[in-house]
Design a protein around this motif. Sequence first.
Motif, mmCIF file in Angstrom:
data_model
loop_
_atom_site.group_PDB
_atom_site.id
_atom_site.type_symbol
_atom_site.label_atom_id
_atom_site.label_comp_id
_atom_site.label_asym_id
_atom_site.label_seq_id
_atom_site.Cartn_x
_atom_site.Cartn_y
_atom_site.Cartn_z
ATOM 1 N N GLU A 134 0.834 -1.206 0.000
ATOM 2 C CA GLU A 134 0.000 0.000 0.000
ATOM 3 C C GLU A 134 0.867 1.253 0.000
ATOM 4 O O GLU A 134 1.767 1.395 0.826
ATOM 5 C CB GLU A 134 -0.911 0.000 1.238
ATOM 6 C CG GLU A 134 -1.921 1.136 1.262
ATOM 7 C CD GLU A 134 -2.984 0.934 2.328
ATOM 8 O OE1 GLU A 134 -3.888 0.100 2.094
ATOM 9 O OE2 GLU A 134 -2.901 1.575 3.386
ATOM 10 N N GLU A 135 0.586 2.146 -0.930
ATOM 11 C CA GLU A 135 1.327 3.403 -0.990
ATOM 12 C C GLU A 135 0.890 4.334 0.142
ATOM 13 O O GLU A 135 -0.240 4.249 0.640
ATOM 14 C CB GLU A 135 1.124 4.079 -2.345
ATOM 15 C CG GLU A 135 1.910 3.443 -3.486
ATOM 16 C CD GLU A 135 3.425 3.541 -3.312
ATOM 17 O OE1 GLU A 135 3.911 4.405 -2.562
ATOM 18 O OE2 GLU A 135 4.129 2.723 -3.938
ATOM 19 N N LEU A 136 1.792 5.231 0.534
ATOM 20 C CA LEU A 136 1.500 6.169 1.618
ATOM 21 C C LEU A 136 0.269 7.014 1.333
ATOM 22 O O LEU A 136 -0.513 7.300 2.229
ATOM 23 C CB LEU A 136 2.699 7.105 1.833
ATOM 24 C CG LEU A 136 3.867 6.609 2.682
ATOM 25 C CD1 LEU A 136 4.946 7.677 2.711
ATOM 26 C CD2 LEU A 136 3.434 6.261 4.082
ATOM 27 N N SER A 137 0.113 7.441 0.080
ATOM 28 C CA SER A 137 -1.022 8.308 -0.268
ATOM 29 C C SER A 137 -2.350 7.619 0.033
ATOM 30 O O SER A 137 -3.303 8.263 0.493
ATOM 31 C CB SER A 137 -0.958 8.715 -1.741
ATOM 32 O OG SER A 137 -0.947 7.574 -2.577
ATOM 33 N N VAL A 138 -2.411 6.307 -0.177
ATOM 34 C CA VAL A 138 -3.625 5.539 0.118
ATOM 35 C C VAL A 138 -3.834 5.448 1.631
ATOM 36 O O VAL A 138 -4.936 5.696 2.143
ATOM 37 C CB VAL A 138 -3.540 4.118 -0.495
ATOM 38 C CG1 VAL A 138 -4.749 3.277 -0.091
ATOM 39 C CG2 VAL A 138 -3.440 4.206 -2.019
#
Length: 204
Positions: free
Chosen positions: A123-127
């Motif tokens: 999971e990317e940080l933005s998510v």
Amino acid sequence: MADTSVPYFENPAFKKSFADVPIDASNNISTQEFIQACESLVVIFDYLKASAFAPVRSDISGNVTKIDTRFKEAPAESATLQDLVKNELKNKKHTATEGLLWLTRGLDFMYQALHANNKNSSEELSVSFTNAYGETLKPHHGFIVKKVFSAAMGFCPKRNDFYKEVGKDTPPETLQAQLDPWLAGLEKIVGILKPFMDSKDAKW
């Protein structure tokens, strides 16, 4: 702005881990060490390297300052966060109490974002930050602030870049061993503060 050439947990500006904030048997949280841990949390925004996060950093820092100001004004009445709130409200004031309410929401936001991201390596940080914002701060924000904060979430660095920045040359297992108790300490503090700030003892 902190020197980000060194690992986050070894940064001179990192004064206190949430894991090391004293909490007594009645769940009273030591004010001075809590302030130090929150000031240390703010340093992580320098590692995010996203100017769009300035409003988030400012919000958390401003609320820490309100609590610190009250603590310095009345240290004998503010040894724990619970005492600080109760005694401030007795004096017909609520600046620090309101600051702690918003800070609790901000800490919950940071915990949920970083815990989810740490748990899910794909999971990317933005998510993670967007989801956490929706669960914590967003319901309490007005239209304009929502737009500012929501936009900031999209400017998170890539996950791998962020952990490289935070850890520098620290082996991944060492960084994890530092991150886990820090997050667990933050989770415990948020878990104590949320019901307290919802209780009659914290109402003004």
